[in-house]
Scaffold this motif. Structure first.
Motif, short mmCIF file in Angstrom:
data_model
loop_
_atom_site.label_atom_id
_atom_site.label_comp_id
_atom_site.label_asym_id
_atom_site.label_seq_id
_atom_site.Cartn_x
_atom_site.Cartn_y
_atom_site.Cartn_z
N PHE A 203 0.85 -1.18 0.00
CA PHE A 203 0.00 0.00 0.00
C PHE A 203 0.89 1.24 0.00
O PHE A 203 1.57 1.54 0.98
CB PHE A 203 -0.91 0.00 1.24
N GLU A 272 2.26 -1.62 4.66
CA GLU A 272 1.63 -0.31 4.69
C GLU A 272 2.73 0.73 4.64
O GLU A 272 3.50 0.89 5.59
CB GLU A 272 0.78 -0.15 5.97
N ASP A 276 -0.87 5.77 7.02
CA ASP A 276 -2.31 5.84 7.26
C ASP A 276 -2.69 4.63 8.12
O ASP A 276 -2.69 3.50 7.66
CB ASP A 276 -3.05 5.81 5.92
N MET A 279 -5.27 2.33 6.92
CA MET A 279 -4.82 1.38 5.91
C MET A 279 -4.15 0.17 6.56
O MET A 279 -4.14 -0.93 5.99
CB MET A 279 -3.86 2.06 4.93
N THR A 282 -6.86 -2.17 7.07
CA THR A 282 -7.20 -2.81 5.79
C THR A 282 -6.18 -3.89 5.45
O THR A 282 -6.54 -5.00 5.03
CB THR A 282 -7.23 -1.76 4.67
#
Length: 377
Positions: A203, A272, A276, A279, A282
């Motif tokens: 990400f 990540e 964030d 995130m 996620t």
């Protein structure tokens, strides 16, 4: 007859140019600053090249310690050394590092951590040894950043926050190894220990994320998925190992569902690299290991249901990719000289020092990977 000892000339205060940040988000101003001589176990460096890192931007936009000189990814030449320094001499070529390595504390000798208890991440804008600055304007202190402050023609660092490198290595290239590229490679190799044939999702496809991709590719990962909202990054990412690109804005389904569909249930490794913490949650929807490398601007707390961890998922943090800087960086530099790792390819812009604010604008607008700032004309 009594013999007199030779007089050793002490280094003088140097006056040079530095890019000073006077307030959060305000353009940097090229100022004349005084740089004090190095104290015990410190060295003063003539900065040759420095590259802009996303964490410089984050701190500049939000942190309250001003006036300040940012910059931490840098290479330079030792100008003078302080008392007790035996590792460096004038003229040595060095990489600066934002976390040091004393080699003696419990963390350094444990083999389990790269966060030195003595020279760990410095957040107060001062030198480790005496909690004072080495920069000033008209007698008023100018604060440091991450114990480096490379947006200055000269800077002072603790000798444990510099790594000697060969004089034949291009300083304008390897400055990237003092943070971003090394951080991504280390996250893939040291922290996650990616295995051959595995699936990986990343990400954020900045320099750190693409360095994770390179590390995954070199470890033999069969599927390396990149996630970013900037559509221009998709094609360029292939050169670093990305095999599939997802722009969340182009998908009707939640991003975690798209990833599960592509990987047949979830990625083995998730990274990540945005900063964030939402995130991170996620990323944890995969079934394997999640590594977080980003520095969050807001909301530093991570929220996750405990059931995620009961089912075997793991979350690990990574600072500088787990590398012990003085022990491990020479091997990365050696890999670069042997062309075993990519570094040059991350450099999208080369700018003179006076255009330092242009570098900030390019990164904020998502138009660069690494801008290398050349201190001398």
């Amino acid at each position: 007859m009594q013999m007199s000892l030779p007089c050793v000339k002490q280094p003088d205060v140097i006056t040079c140019k530095a890019a000073v940040a006077w307030g959060a988000g305000k353009p940097l101003v090229i100022e004349e600053v005084n740089v004090n001589p190095p104290q015990a176990m410190e060295i003063r460096i003539k900065v040759v090249c420095t590259s802009l890192c996303r964490s410089d931007i984050t701190a500049w936009e939000s942190q309250a310690i001003f006036p300040r000189i940012f910059g931490h990814e840098a290479t330079g030449i030792v100008e003078s050394v302080g008392q007790g320094v035996t590792e460096f001499t004038e003229g040595d070529h060095v990489l600066t590092v934002f976390i040091g390595e004393c080699g003696k504390c419990r963390q350094c000798t444990s083999g389990k951590s790269n966060i030195c208890e003595v020279l760990g991440l410095e957040r107060r804008g001062v030198m480790h040894c005496d909690q004072r600055t080495r920069f000033s304007i008209n007698g008023k202190p100018i604060y440091h950043y991450c114990a480096v402050s490379s947006f200055s023609e000269y800077t002072v660092v603790h000798s444990g926050c510099a790594v000697k490198i060969s004089s034949v290595v291009p300083l304008e290239k390897v400055c990237l190894l003092s943070c971003g590229v090394a951080a991504g490679l280390g996250a893939a190799w040291n922290v996650a220990d990616i295995s051959n044939g595995s699936s990986v999702v990343i990400f954020g496809l900045g320099t750190v994320g693409l360095s994770v991709a390179q590390g995954a590719k070199l470890r033999g990962a069969s599927q390396i998925i990149g996630v970013d909202t900037n559509p221009e990054k998709g094609e360029n990412a292939k050169a670093f190992g990305i095999t599939a690109f997802i722009n969340p804005h182009d998908s009707k389904d939640p991003i975690q569902q798209v990833i599960k569909n592509l990987t047949g249930g979830g990625a083995d490794y998730s990274f990540e690299c945005i900063g964030d913490t939402g995130m991170v949650t996620t990323a944890l929807q995969g079934w394997g290991l999640t590594v977080t490398l980003g520095v969050p601007k807001v909301k530093p707390e991570v929220t996750a249901h405990y059931g995620i961890f009961l089912t075997g998922r793991t979350l690990k943090g990574s600072l500088f990719g787990g590398w012990k800087p003085k022990s491990d960086l020479p091997s990365l530099v050696d890999m670069y000289t042997k062309k075993e790792i990519q570094v040059d390819e991350y450099i999208t812009h080369n700018l003179p020092f006076e255009d330092v604010n242009k570098a900030f604008n390019l990164m904020r607008e998502g138009k660069c990977l690494r801008c290398v700032i050349h201190m001398a004309k």
